[in-house]
Scaffold this motif. Sequence first.
Motif, short mmCIF file in Angstrom:
data_model
loop_
_atom_site.label_atom_id
_atom_site.label_comp_id
_atom_site.label_asym_id
_atom_site.label_seq_id
_atom_site.Cartn_x
_atom_site.Cartn_y
_atom_site.Cartn_z
N LYS A 15 0.86 -1.18 0.00
CA LYS A 15 0.00 0.00 0.00
C LYS A 15 0.90 1.23 0.00
CE LYS A 15 -4.02 -1.96 2.39
NZ LYS A 15 -4.95 -1.82 3.54
N MET A 16 0.55 2.20 -0.85
CA MET A 16 1.37 3.40 -0.95
C MET A 16 0.51 4.64 -1.03
SD MET A 16 4.36 4.46 -3.72
CE MET A 16 3.23 4.62 -5.11
N LYS A 17 0.92 5.67 -0.29
CA LYS A 17 0.29 6.99 -0.37
C LYS A 17 1.36 7.97 -0.86
CE LYS A 17 -2.96 6.26 3.47
NZ LYS A 17 -4.20 6.43 2.69
N MET A 18 1.02 8.75 -1.88
CA MET A 18 1.97 9.70 -2.46
C MET A 18 1.30 11.05 -2.64
SD MET A 18 3.91 9.55 -6.17
CE MET A 18 4.82 8.06 -5.74
N ASN A 19 2.04 12.11 -2.28
CA ASN A 19 1.54 13.46 -2.47
C ASN A 19 2.60 14.28 -3.20
OD1 ASN A 19 -0.49 15.62 -1.79
ND2 ASN A 19 1.33 16.51 -0.83
N GLY A 37 6.46 21.65 -9.16
CA GLY A 37 6.77 21.04 -10.44
C GLY A 37 5.84 21.48 -11.54
N ASP A 38 5.70 20.63 -12.55
CA ASP A 38 4.84 20.91 -13.69
C ASP A 38 3.39 21.03 -13.25
OD1 ASP A 38 3.08 19.78 -16.11
OD2 ASP A 38 4.92 20.67 -16.91
N GLU A 39 2.63 21.89 -13.91
CA GLU A 39 1.23 22.11 -13.56
C GLU A 39 0.40 20.83 -13.64
OE1 GLU A 39 -0.43 25.22 -15.86
OE2 GLU A 39 0.82 26.81 -14.98
N SER A 40 0.81 19.91 -14.50
CA SER A 40 0.04 18.68 -14.70
C SER A 40 0.11 17.76 -13.49
CB SER A 40 0.55 17.94 -15.94
OG SER A 40 1.89 17.53 -15.77
N VAL A 41 1.09 17.95 -12.62
CA VAL A 41 1.23 17.05 -11.46
C VAL A 41 1.05 17.77 -10.14
CG1 VAL A 41 2.73 15.48 -12.70
CG2 VAL A 41 3.73 17.34 -11.37
N MET A 61 -2.13 10.46 -4.32
CA MET A 61 -2.40 9.16 -4.91
C MET A 61 -2.29 8.07 -3.85
SD MET A 61 -0.27 7.32 -8.00
CE MET A 61 -0.35 8.83 -8.94
N ASP A 62 -3.32 7.25 -3.76
CA ASP A 62 -3.31 6.06 -2.91
C ASP A 62 -3.38 4.84 -3.82
OD1 ASP A 62 -3.42 7.88 -0.90
OD2 ASP A 62 -5.31 7.21 -0.04
N THR A 63 -2.35 4.00 -3.76
CA THR A 63 -2.35 2.82 -4.60
C THR A 63 -2.15 1.57 -3.76
OG1 THR A 63 0.05 2.88 -5.01
CG2 THR A 63 -1.37 4.12 -6.52
N GLU A 64 -2.50 0.45 -4.34
CA GLU A 64 -2.35 -0.83 -3.67
C GLU A 64 -1.96 -1.86 -4.73
OE1 GLU A 64 -4.92 -3.71 -0.59
OE2 GLU A 64 -5.85 -1.98 -1.58
N THR A 70 -7.10 6.77 -10.25
CA THR A 70 -7.86 7.76 -11.01
C THR A 70 -9.12 7.16 -11.64
OG1 THR A 70 -6.48 7.34 -12.96
CG2 THR A 70 -5.83 9.14 -11.50
N SER A 71 -9.01 5.91 -12.07
CA SER A 71 -10.19 5.25 -12.66
C SER A 71 -10.91 4.36 -11.66
CB SER A 71 -9.75 4.40 -13.86
OG SER A 71 -8.81 3.41 -13.47
N GLY A 72 -10.28 4.08 -10.53
CA GLY A 72 -10.91 3.27 -9.49
C GLY A 72 -11.05 1.81 -9.85
N VAL A 73 -10.12 1.29 -10.67
CA VAL A 73 -10.21 -0.11 -11.09
C VAL A 73 -8.88 -0.82 -10.81
CG1 VAL A 73 -11.90 0.40 -12.88
CG2 VAL A 73 -9.46 0.37 -13.45
#
Length: 286
Positions: free
Chosen positions: A97-101, A105-109, A114-117, A131-134
């Motif tokens: 499990k990872m949480k990233m903030n 930087g670039d405006e796009s980021v 982000m929370d991923t697993e 982002t897509s929840g899948v």
Amino acid sequence: MKKIFISFLSLMVIFVLAACSDKADPVNSKVKSKKEDSLTLQEVFEKTTEASKNLKSVHSDLELKQTMSVPGQSENMNINSTVSVDMVLDPIAMHQKMKMNIEGGDESVQGQAMDTEAYLSKEGFFMFEPTSGVWMQLPKELSDTVLQMPEQQMNPAEQLNQLKEFADDFSFKQDDAQYILSLKASGDKFDQFLKDNAKQLMPDQLKENEELFNNLKFKNVEYEIFIDKKTFDITKLNMTQELEMAIEDQKMTMKQEMKSTYTEYNKIKEIKVPQEVLDNAQKIEQ
């Protein structure tokens, strides 16, 4: 630029330890005298190596702070991450499990959180796309590459042997419960070693990019490793480093601070991918 940026981020973690013949100095005068206090660093190294041979599973928690300066961006990018990992070695399986903030930087980021697993097992490599929840099932070639890695590369003590040649550069201390090893690995003496370790972490298609490594420089690299006196397990590893890469007469830099802990040695019996993930994950072709 995108490929270079990705490869730069991949240089995030290098685990190190070493050995020498000096005894550990006490952190303070209150350290009680025990039999294990008289061990040399060489002996601690040998016992830690021996203990690592019995590793079957481990849990790790990691805090990572990164500041990046990228050519063409007026503002530095700050990335703060926390990662929690359960790992079983035989057969290799993982739950992460990872949480990233991301700030700046670039405006796009900018402002991204982000929370991923992820799960890795014989069934494949599965990752949650926030982002897509899948859930996605990554290409079989990718999971096979990880699953075929030697077990030693998953072991937090595996890097012990790699730094034997730098034994005299370590400071060696202790308190009542642990040995504390510190190393400043900056300068030309460590440059090739650090590059070789970084290369091991990179995808195969980037390992052959000699220009990438020729333009890479490590600065202000420091490690602090804690070893339990009773079990000789690595309990904590702290690292700070600064990387510099030349890109078209411009310099990209990354300052990194990592704090990691290791617990639950041999207590995790198995890791199962939830049936819901197996049933619903979208397969991604390479």
